[in-house]
Design an enzyme around this catalytic site. Structure first.
Site: not given
Ligand SMILES: CC(C)(COP(=O)([O-])OP(=O)([O-])OC[C@H]1O[C@@H](n2cnc3c(N)ncnc32)[C@H](O)[C@@H]1OP(=O)([O-])[O-])[C@@H](O)C(=O)NCCC(=O)NCCSC(=O)C[C@@](C)(O)CC(=O)[O-]
Ligand SMILES: NC(=O)C1=CN([C@@H]2O[C@H](COP(=O)(O)OP(=O)(O)OC[C@H]3O[C@@H](n4cnc5c(N)ncnc54)[C@H](OP(=O)(O)O)[C@@H]3O)[C@@H](O)[C@H]2O)C=CC1
Length: 403
Positions: A99, A228, A303
């Protein structure tokens, strides 16, 4: 020695499966053979994907069916002074992103934080969780299982800790829904993010629960962990590190360097990050903490799926005697400096930029330091983006730097 072309032939002929190649050649040749097969099937050219800078063997515990690497540009912001409990010095912050304008933004935030003498950061709670779900017959059995768990914490701790040299079971919190019992195990995983460590340890503890109660394990992860997935339990109770950073910026610095005022940033933070997020029923009462968490996760081998929890953050801003006070509190930042993706050579170099590769002394201090650095980077990003919105520079900045 088997070459890539003949390995690929053996896969075409059905003699070998795609994931078995490392047993017949070294990891680089195996990856090359897979590229040949994928190129043939897809028509894609994987020349760049196959041009990586470390032996594929070093990625063996991080990926299966490897064909190469995706390269994400790495930049640095800072140096910024982190006045933490685990780290107290100037650091360059490594960020990997695609970005445009993000590094510029965090860099501007860092320079403004430095003008104020640095940012303070502290880890206020720590603990990696795993919550298995057990089936019982009814609510009476559920109550019995919960009571047994409360009375036998030491037995669970002993079983869990037999599987690990570093992990320590801190507590077990039960939750009941009808005939399902969830036990949320929380561990000090020291410098490891800990998901493998605590999953293995919890399985050993579950064996004890099953042998001593009527509970039957349905799943080692019952989603109350919560890993998650967006979840209020992580925002409220924390998961991994709960870390907060703050800074007080003098009014003249806000005006000169950020082209706005403390009042404008405070109002914008209330209307956008607090009221706007409440109206949206968002868990993220912040502007773009996910940007810094994701970029520093990629740069240091975390992760990447755990950006979901990492972005559980609240930003506050207020005017104090004419100056600007800003804070950011990340409730569930799951980080490690050992294990998982931190072993990969480029990611290990990312940790080296921060001076915190591997186990800390005392154990846990390196992961605390990483959490403090990410919190300060997030604070820098929040400061800069809020200022860009207040001064109406957001779209022009991205038009100039990001397209
Ligand atoms: C782009 C700036 C920083 C310009 O800001 P500026 O003040 O006009 O720039 P400047 O040229 O005066 O430079 C000021 C400082 O910015 C840094 N800087 C400036 N340029 C660079 C560069 N090329 N490379 C590295 N650092 C740079 C550098 O620290 C520099 O100081 P110096 O070192 O020169 O003394 C500013 O307009 C800005 O921060 N904009 C916000 C951009 C941003 O935060 N984008 C990412 C988030 S957008 C998004 O993903 C989420 C969103 C928006 O959807 C979330 C939401 O809903 O809110
Ligand atoms: N299994 C699962 O359900 C999930 C796994 N993951 C994956 O798990 C991995 C991360 O798991 P994690 O357990 O952190 O890593 P690892 O599985 O790589 O294990 C790290 C090990 O390092 C050892 N160690 C050495 N020094 C230290 C120290 N100072 N502090 C802490 N540990 C030390 C510990 O061994 P010892 O225990 O003997 O002390 C620890 O178990 C990632 O790859 C992630 O993607 C992610 C989500 C879910």
């Amino acid at each position: 020695m088997t070459d890539a072309a003949s390995l690929a032939d053996r896969v075409r002929e059905g003699e070998l499966r795609l994931h078995e190649l490392e047993a017949h050649a070294d990891a680089d040749v195996a990856a090359e053979a897979r590229r040949l097969l994928v190129e043939e099937q897809s028509g894609a050219s994987l020349d760049t994907v196959g041009n990586y800078g470390f032996p594929a063997e070093e990625a063996e515990t991080a990926i299966e069916n490897m064909v190469g690497t995706i390269q994400v540009p790495l930049g640095v912001a800072g140096p910024v002074t982190v006045n933490g409990a685990a780290v107290s010095e100037e650091k360059y912050l490594p960020l990997a992103t695609t970005e445009g304008a993000l590094l510029a933004s965090v860099n501007r935030g860092c320079s403004v934080i430095n003008s104020a003498g640095g940012a303070t950061a502290r880890v206020l709670k720590s603990g990696m969780t795993r919550a298995p779900v057990f089936r019982v017959a009814d609510v009476a059995e559920a109550e019995a299982l919960v009571s047994w768990t409360r009375d036998n914490f030491e037995a669970l701790k002993e079983a869990a800790e037999e599987t690990t040299n570093h992990g320590e079971l801190l507590d077990v919190t039960p939750y009941v829904v009808g005939n399902s019992v969830y036990l949320r195990f929380r561990y000090d995983s020291k410098d490891a993010m800990g998901m493998n460590m605590v999953t293995i340890a919890t399985e050993a503890a579950c064996d004890v629960v099953e042998s001593e109660t009527t509970g039957s394990l349905v799943a080692l992860s019952g989603n109350l962990c919560t890993d998650k997935k967006p979840a209020a339990i992580n925002a409220v109770e924390g998961r991994g590190r709960s870390v907060t950073a703050d800074v007080r910026i003098p009014r003249d610095v806000v005006e000169e360097r950020l082209h706005t005022t403390p009042e404008a940033i405070a109002e914008l933070n209330t209307r956008k990050n607090l009221v706007g997020s409440a109206k949206a029923a968002s868990l993220g009462f912040n502007a773009h903490v996910a940007n810094v968490v994701a970029a520093m996760f990629l740069a240091t081998g975390q992760d990447e799926a755990q950006v979901v929890e990492g972005a559980n953050a609240i930003t506050t801003a207020e005017v104090q005697d004419g100056d600007l006070y800003v804070s950011v509190s990340l409730a569930s930042l799951e980080v490690g400096t050992i294990g998982g993706g931190t072993k990969l050579p480029t990611q290990a170099e990312g940790l080296d930029i921060l001076g915190i590769r591997g186990g800390g002394d005392p154990a846990g201090s390196n992961a605390d330091a990483l959490a403090e650095c990410i919190a300060v980077g997030s604070l820098a990003g929040e400061l800069s983006l809020l200022s860009a919105l207040a001064s109406r520079h957001l779209s022009s900045a991205h038009a100039k730097l990001g397209r």
